[in-house]
Scaffold this active site. Structure first.
Site, PDB file in Angstrom:
ATOM      1  N   ARG A 133       0.820  52.104 -13.785  1.00  0.00           N
ATOM      2  CA  ARG A 133       1.894  51.502 -12.998  1.00  0.00           C
ATOM      3  C   ARG A 133       1.775  49.977 -13.005  1.00  0.00           C
ATOM      4  NH1 ARG A 133       2.997  55.096  -7.638  1.00  0.00           N
ATOM      5  NH2 ARG A 133       4.831  53.735  -7.594  1.00  0.00           N
ATOM      6  N   GLU A 189       5.978  57.181  -9.880  1.00  0.00           N
ATOM      7  CA  GLU A 189       5.029  58.294  -9.980  1.00  0.00           C
ATOM      8  C   GLU A 189       5.032  58.919 -11.366  1.00  0.00           C
ATOM      9  OE1 GLU A 189       5.538  57.899  -5.565  1.00  0.00           O
ATOM     10  OE2 GLU A 189       6.650  57.444  -7.380  1.00  0.00           O
ATOM     11  N   ASP A 191      15.044  55.664  -4.713  1.00  0.00           N
ATOM     12  CA  ASP A 191      14.286  56.894  -4.485  1.00  0.00           C
ATOM     13  C   ASP A 191      15.192  58.095  -4.281  1.00  0.00           C
ATOM     14  OD1 ASP A 191      11.826  55.751  -4.771  1.00  0.00           O
ATOM     15  OD2 ASP A 191      11.358  55.645  -2.637  1.00  0.00           O
ATOM     16  N   ASN A 237      -2.377  57.521  -6.059  1.00  0.00           N
ATOM     17  CA  ASN A 237      -1.133  57.136  -6.719  1.00  0.00           C
ATOM     18  C   ASN A 237      -0.151  56.584  -5.689  1.00  0.00           C
ATOM     19  OD1 ASN A 237       0.562  56.736  -8.902  1.00  0.00           O
ATOM     20  ND2 ASN A 237       1.404  58.801  -8.871  1.00  0.00           N
ATOM     21  N   ARG A 259       3.465  49.836   5.722  1.00  0.00           N
ATOM     22  CA  ARG A 259       3.634  48.411   6.007  1.00  0.00           C
ATOM     23  C   ARG A 259       3.035  48.059   7.361  1.00  0.00           C
ATOM     24  NH1 ARG A 259       7.435  49.344   2.336  1.00  0.00           N
ATOM     25  NH2 ARG A 259       8.329  47.637   1.106  1.00  0.00           N
ATOM     26  N   HIS A 305       6.568  64.092  -6.082  1.00  0.00           N
ATOM     27  CA  HIS A 305       7.104  64.766  -4.897  1.00  0.00           C
ATOM     28  C   HIS A 305       8.623  64.769  -4.853  1.00  0.00           C
ATOM     29  CE1 HIS A 305       7.306  60.690  -2.644  1.00  0.00           C
ATOM     30  NE2 HIS A 305       6.951  60.455  -3.894  1.00  0.00           N
ATOM     31  N   ARG A 306       9.256  63.713  -5.351  1.00  0.00           N
ATOM     32  CA  ARG A 306      10.719  63.635  -5.256  1.00  0.00           C
ATOM     33  C   ARG A 306      11.398  64.560  -6.282  1.00  0.00           C
ATOM     34  NH1 ARG A 306      11.040  60.985  -1.096  1.00  0.00           N
ATOM     35  NH2 ARG A 306       9.883  59.077  -0.664  1.00  0.00           N
ATOM     36  N   LYS A 331       2.388  64.017  -0.749  1.00  0.00           N
ATOM     37  CA  LYS A 331       2.398  62.549  -0.833  1.00  0.00           C
ATOM     38  C   LYS A 331       3.183  61.927   0.319  1.00  0.00           C
ATOM     39  CE  LYS A 331       3.683  58.859  -4.076  1.00  0.00           C
ATOM     40  NZ  LYS A 331       2.397  58.140  -4.088  1.00  0.00           N
ATOM     41  N   LYS A 361       7.341  56.728   5.229  1.00  0.00           N
ATOM     42  CA  LYS A 361       6.133  56.259   4.551  1.00  0.00           C
ATOM     43  C   LYS A 361       6.173  54.756   4.374  1.00  0.00           C
ATOM     44  CE  LYS A 361       5.969  55.685   0.307  1.00  0.00           C
ATOM     45  NZ  LYS A 361       6.019  55.721  -1.178  1.00  0.00           N
ATOM     46  N   ASP A 406      -0.258  59.564   1.115  1.00  0.00           N
ATOM     47  CA  ASP A 406      -0.200  58.111   0.944  1.00  0.00           C
ATOM     48  C   ASP A 406      -0.695  57.362   2.174  1.00  0.00           C
ATOM     49  OD1 ASP A 406       0.833  58.559  -1.567  1.00  0.00           O
ATOM     50  OD2 ASP A 406       2.507  57.163  -1.335  1.00  0.00           O
ATOM     51  N   SER A 464       8.588  45.868  -9.306  1.00  0.00           N
ATOM     52  CA  SER A 464       8.520  46.605  -8.043  1.00  0.00           C
ATOM     53  C   SER A 464       8.699  45.645  -6.881  1.00  0.00           C
ATOM     54  CB  SER A 464       7.170  47.318  -7.906  1.00  0.00           C
ATOM     55  OG  SER A 464       7.018  47.855  -6.615  1.00  0.00           O
TER      56      SER A 464
END
Length: 443
Positions: free
Chosen positions: A126, A340, A312, A95, A29, A393-394, A425, A24, A51, A172
């Protein structure tokens, strides 16, 4: 897919090969970079997920021609030489953190633009201030429709002015990546001065490596003849972490268990660093040119690990910590509280529900495993133990791996995942891939 989704345990060591979706981080990018590029670009092995669909939809609303083939896993986009075709658009970033940060910076290349941007409720919380402060210093005007320095807002663009601008990406790394990509196509000289602590620096290095592949200097003549570039998207190293950890939950791995496409030639993603963590836990790993072989170890033990460079994947280790001998101490993850969901608090909450000893700190957590208590809870429960995923999702995928452990020795499910569809996602068919591996691994 059922909701909640029971996870059927493996009753034999995992065997076979795993094909991962495209990254992703790279896909989104390259979509931005391709749109700014002078020539048409075709992405091969692109990720098709929520995403990336958000990014494609946004680019189309801005006037870019984007052709997709999910079956072939290709996306073709006609670059416009640093120009944004449409002067106004309404964009919803959902998101998707990459879209939320990358798009506003790129939009500011437009001299007279007016763009309305919004996102999901979670996105409205966020952090965006570091990015928006930098864009304001470079001439953008921003009208906030809710909380200042957060989504939603209207962005009035006037191009990017020359000079040096401070960029605070302490919340971030996507903020710095966004500014780097936009600055590469600014007409004048624009220098970025990084302030504050940088997190997840490998993602910044990823951006730095990608920009020169697409930017050969700002080319305003959009009618000049070009040629197609082809870019191969690496398989997702973060997604790989789940299948790297899987043998810890499945009584090991059969000979030849491997993860395809991820190996020595994977050079853009910092999350490949999870392989070293897995080795320190006790797995045996061999990287080849285009795949990685995973073999079981004699024992698996808890570790102390700073996950800041590849945060992550900390959820992967945290979720399987109940299966390790001794405590696991995870540090360097304070910034994940503003992703998230508050990922530290989410993992602490769910692990405690499973009877594990967990200490929560601002920047870290310590997990003291108690497999006996987990087994007792599962055996006495009148229904399956249930994991709340917080639309993350994670969280869903990490605990999905834990559920593959045959905790009760019966081969029957003892754990279920709420809202498994949140995996759309980044990895829409994650649980289907996991189930296929289980079926192929039966005794």
């Amino acid at each position: 897919m059922k909701d909640p989704l029971p996870i059927t345990p493996f009753t034999a060591p995992v065997k076979g090969a795993v094909e991962l979706p495209g990254s992703k981080s790279i896909t989104n990018r390259v979509l931005i970079l391709a749109a700014l590029c002078r020539d048409p670009v075709t992405l091969r092995g692109a990720l098709f997920s929520r995403d990336t669909e958000i990014m494609v939809k946004a680019l189309r609303s801005l006037g870019f021609k984007v052709n997709t083939s999910e079956k072939a896993k290709t996306i073709r986009i006609e670059g416009r030489g640093g120009m944004i075709p449409e002067a106004s658009a309404e964009i919803n970033v959902g998101n998707a953190g990459t879209a939320a940060r990358f798009l506003p910076a790129a939009l500011c290349l437009k001299k007279r633009g007016h763009y309305t941007l919004d996102g999901d409720e979670a996105m409205r919380h966020r952090p965006m201030k570091g990015l928006l402060d930098a864009l304001r210093r470079l001439g953008a005007e921003i009208e906030f429709k809710g909380k200042p320095d957060h989504y939603p807002f209207i962005l009035h663009t006037h191009g990017l002015s020359e000079g040096t601008v401070e960029v605070d990406a302490s919340a971030s790394s996507q903020i710095l990546s966004a500014m780097m990509m936009a600055a590469a196509w600014s007409k004048g000289h624009l220098a970025l001065h990084r302030v504050g602590q940088i997190i997840s620096e490998p993602f910044v290095l990823m951006t730095a490596k990608l920009i020169p592949r697409f930017n050969r200097g700002f080319v305003p003549d959009i009618d000049a003849p070009g040629f197609d570039q082809f870019f191969h998207v690496e398989p997702d190293a973060t997604a790989a972490s789940y299948f790297v950890a899987l043998p810890i939950a499945t009584q090991g791995a059969a000979p030849g268990y491997l993860i395809q496409g991820l190996g020595e030639n994977t050079d853009l993603q910092g999350d490949i660093g999870f392989l070293a963590v897995a080795e320190s836990v006790g797995l045996r790993i061999k990287k080849r040119a285009f795949h990685t072989e995973i073999a079981p170890g004699a024992a698996y033990h808890g570790v102390t690990q700073n996950f800041n460079p590849f945060s992550d994947t900390f959820l992967t280790l945290a979720a399987i910590a109940p299966l390790l001998d001794g405590p696991t101490h995870i540090t360097g993850i304070a910034h994940t509280r503003k992703q998230e969901t508050d990922r530290i608090h989410a993992m602490v909450t769910e692990l405690k529900k499973l009877g594990q000893g967990v200490e929560e700190f601002e920047d870290s957590l310590t997990i003291t495993p108690n497999l006996k208590k987990l087994r007792t809870l599962a055996a006495k429960a009148k229904k399956l133990l249930s994991i709340e995923t917080y639309e993350d999702h994670r969280v869903a995928m990490s605990f999905g791996i834990l559920g593959c452990h045959d905790l009760l020795g019966t081969g029957k499910p003892w754990l279920q995942i709420q809202n498994p569809a949140c995996c759309g996602k980044t990895f829409p068919d994650f649980f289907e891939v996991l189930e296929e591996l289980r079926k192929n691994s039966k005794k």
